[in-house]
Structure formats: C-alpha cells, structure tokens
Design a protein around this motif. Sequence first.
Motif, PDB file in Angstrom:
ATOM      1  N   VAL A  37      -6.383  11.969  -6.555  1.00 28.33           N
ATOM      2  CA  VAL A  37      -6.480  10.705  -6.976  1.00 28.33           C
ATOM      3  C   VAL A  37      -8.260   9.903  -6.501  1.00 28.33           C
ATOM      4  O   VAL A  37      -7.971   9.503  -5.299  1.00 28.33           O
ATOM      5  N   LEU A  38      -9.093   9.744  -6.569  1.00 23.92           N
ATOM      6  CA  LEU A  38      -9.549   9.266  -6.408  1.00 23.92           C
ATOM      7  C   LEU A  38      -9.825   7.641  -5.868  1.00 23.92           C
ATOM      8  O   LEU A  38      -9.871   6.900  -5.185  1.00 23.92           O
ATOM      9  N   SER A  39      -9.465   7.653  -6.979  1.00 23.50           N
ATOM     10  CA  SER A  39      -9.440   5.893  -7.307  1.00 23.50           C
ATOM     11  C   SER A  39      -8.651   5.739  -8.345  1.00 23.50           C
ATOM     12  O   SER A  39      -8.563   6.987  -9.140  1.00 23.50           O
ATOM     13  N   TYR A  40      -8.069   3.987  -8.587  1.00 28.37           N
ATOM     14  CA  TYR A  40      -7.217   3.984 -10.296  1.00 28.37           C
ATOM     15  C   TYR A  40      -8.041   2.269 -10.823  1.00 28.37           C
ATOM     16  O   TYR A  40      -7.894   1.132  -9.617  1.00 28.37           O
ATOM     17  N   ASP A  41      -8.088   2.020 -12.033  1.00 27.44           N
ATOM     18  CA  ASP A  41      -6.992   1.051 -12.583  1.00 27.44           C
ATOM     19  C   ASP A  41      -6.010   0.933 -13.396  1.00 27.44           C
ATOM     20  O   ASP A  41      -5.192   1.305 -13.924  1.00 27.44           O
ATOM     21  N   LEU A  42      -5.238  -0.179 -12.600  1.00 26.81           N
ATOM     22  CA  LEU A  42      -3.895  -0.477 -13.074  1.00 26.81           C
ATOM     23  C   LEU A  42      -3.883  -2.500 -13.134  1.00 26.81           C
ATOM     24  O   LEU A  42      -4.429  -2.885 -12.245  1.00 26.81           O
ATOM     25  N   ILE A  43      -3.440  -2.079 -14.468  1.00 27.28           N
ATOM     26  CA  ILE A  43      -3.153  -3.569 -14.453  1.00 27.28           C
ATOM     27  C   ILE A  43      -2.088  -3.668 -15.321  1.00 27.28           C
ATOM     28  O   ILE A  43      -1.583  -2.866 -16.164  1.00 27.28           O
ATOM     29  N   LEU A  44      -1.192  -4.121 -14.746  1.00 26.70           N
ATOM     30  CA  LEU A  44       0.272  -4.870 -15.197  1.00 26.70           C
ATOM     31  C   LEU A  44      -0.161  -5.988 -16.222  1.00 26.70           C
ATOM     32  O   LEU A  44      -0.834  -6.896 -15.988  1.00 26.70           O
ATOM     33  N   HIS A  45       0.901  -5.256 -17.525  1.00 22.26           N
ATOM     34  CA  HIS A  45       1.080  -7.292 -18.406  1.00 22.26           C
ATOM     35  C   HIS A  45       2.572  -7.630 -18.375  1.00 22.26           C
ATOM     36  O   HIS A  45       3.120  -7.025 -17.795  1.00 22.26           O
ATOM     37  N   THR A  46       1.901  -9.092 -17.718  1.00 20.28           N
ATOM     38  CA  THR A  46       3.334  -9.415 -17.625  1.00 20.28           C
ATOM     39  C   THR A  46       3.176 -10.832 -18.162  1.00 20.28           C
ATOM     40  O   THR A  46       2.345 -11.627 -18.970  1.00 20.28           O
ATOM     41  N   VAL A  47       4.739 -11.973 -17.825  1.00 24.82           N
ATOM     42  CA  VAL A  47       4.767 -13.263 -18.270  1.00 24.82           C
ATOM     43  C   VAL A  47       4.336 -14.383 -16.701  1.00 24.82           C
ATOM     44  O   VAL A  47       5.576 -13.832 -15.387  1.00 24.82           O
ATOM     45  N   CYS A  48       3.205 -14.685 -17.061  1.00 18.87           N
ATOM     46  CA  CYS A  48       3.126 -15.562 -15.567  1.00 18.87           C
ATOM     47  C   CYS A  48       3.688 -16.636 -15.142  1.00 18.87           C
ATOM     48  O   CYS A  48       4.542 -17.057 -16.226  1.00 18.87           O
TER      49      CYS A  48
END
Lengths: 126, 126
Positions: B103-114
């Motif tokens: 793993v060099l790096s990663y993109d993570l975006i959670l989807h939520t209700v703020c």
Amino acid sequence: MVQKRAAVLEVLRSSEGHLQADEIFRRVKQYYPNMVLATVYNNLHALTNDGYIRHIKTATGADFYDKTPTPHEHALCVNCGKLIDADLGDLAALLHERADVPVLSYDLILHTVCPDCDSGCNENNI
Amino acid sequence: MVQKRAAVLEVLRSSEGHLQADEIFRRVKQYYPNMVLATVYNNLHALTNDGYIRHIKTATGADFYDKTPTPHEHALCVNCGKLIDADLGDLAALLHERADVPVLSYDLILHTVCPDCDSGCNENNI
DNA sequence: ACTCTTTTTAGAACAATTCTAAAAGGAGGC
DNA sequence: GCCTCCTTTTAGAATTGTTCTAAAAAGAGT
C-alpha cells in the motif's frame, strides 16, 4: 436480457474483471460494429442497477466496471494503471465499528505496484 | 509567499476546512476581483506541493481542499454534499498490515449523514 | 398488424480540471 | 534607476470521461 446488454456483460465476464467503459466499448464493437458508446454506458448502468456487476469510481475520473458484484476492495497500480483486487478481510465491519460517524458506504482505492509491474520494475525505474 | 497564494491559503484557513476550488475562487475574488480560476488552481497545487494544505479527490469529480495537511479521514454527507472529518484511528497502519498488496497510499471517502443533516433529517425526508 | 415500452443511436452538452502562450510582476545585480 | 531573469497571473481554449436529449428502431403482448 437484451442482446447488447448480454454482450456487455459477456465481455466483462470473460475479461480479467476490471475494465473501463471505453475498453468494453472497443471489445463489444468487434461483435456489434454499429455499437455506440452511449449504449455501453446505458447497459453498464442497467447491469450495475440489477446487481450483475459493480461500478468502481476512481478519483482520476476513469471508472472501472467489475464482473464480481460482491463487496471486496481494490488497488490501482501506480505504474500501469490496472485495477486489481485487494484482500483486506472484513473492512466494512471494521469501518463501521471504528468510525465516529455513521458509515452508509465508502469508496476505497489503494495505490499499489501490481505484481506484474513489481517483477519488471527495473524496466520502468520505479 | 506571494499575495494571491497567501489569499488562497487564508481563505481556506479561515473556512470550516473543506472547500472546493470554485468556492475558494468565489471567496478570494471578493478581495481580488480580477482573480481567475486558473490562478486558484495554480496556487492550490503549489500549496499542496509545499505541504500547507491537502488535496482530497472524490469520485464525483468535485475535489476538496483541506486546511489541515496532517493525515486523517473524511466523510461526504450524502444529503448536503459537505465534506467532514472522520476519526478512524490509525487506519493507515491497519491497511498496511492487512492488505495483501503493498500500500503506497490510499483514497478513502466514507459516505455518511452529517450531524447537521441528521438533526434536521425530517425536513428532507431521508 | 397495432400499441406500448424499452433499447439504441448520433451527437451535443457538461463540468471540473488542466493546458498554453502571452502579459505582468517582482527581486537582485549593476 | 534600468536590465535581466524567473515566477505568477491572465484569458481562454482544450481535455476527458460521462451524461443528456430527442428521434429512430426493436421487441413484447394483445
């Protein structure tokens, strides 16, 4: 299932598993030369909706389609741009458990050097 | 540090912390009316390179810029589109440890209700 | 055959970002 | 104060993958 939709699915199923729309288009066109890119997108959306395949959006704008609809993670090779499967165990459970916000879903793409590129890495000066 | 670059950084620093390029442009333009969007992008790239800010690419093509350059995760509200910080502990370490690929790096975006949308969720029939 | 719905086509539209080439600005030496 | 060099800014076009639109074609059911 309509002919061209089946062709899109068949191309994807007979592939390594992670193709971009334009590559699918190129391949389906060999069987249906008058095929048009919009039709590929139509069918990819339909197949995704119906749960046959999975749509993987990347941050680069080049989306992939995955013949395996069951949840698993992915890694993008920084060298060749190929998308490969990655095993991270039950990451979904862990994210739900750890996150301080409700997790409806998530997009995760690892960046890696795929085995093919790693074995030949001298060629490309990585 | 040049004036307009400083203005871009200042706008971001005095914000909630996660802005898109066009919003930064809109805000900086109040101080420099002849400012152009390309200049905002130039300066955002420069500031990102120099480690002052962080560039968060999302799968929707609408990228965010974060005044906090230190690593942490993010969640996108599916209702209002706002990007908020998410605490997942040391996820990077865990991903390195668990992944079956480097793993060099990663993109993570959670989807939520703020929280904002959650408290007012009846209004929007979520 | 007739109608209704779905699929396909062709090509324009989109939207965020990036690129390009020229103009402007600023710093340091003389 | 001027010259030169390097950086920044501008204006606007280009890019890129995807989505939209309206019309044509194809299929299913009666």
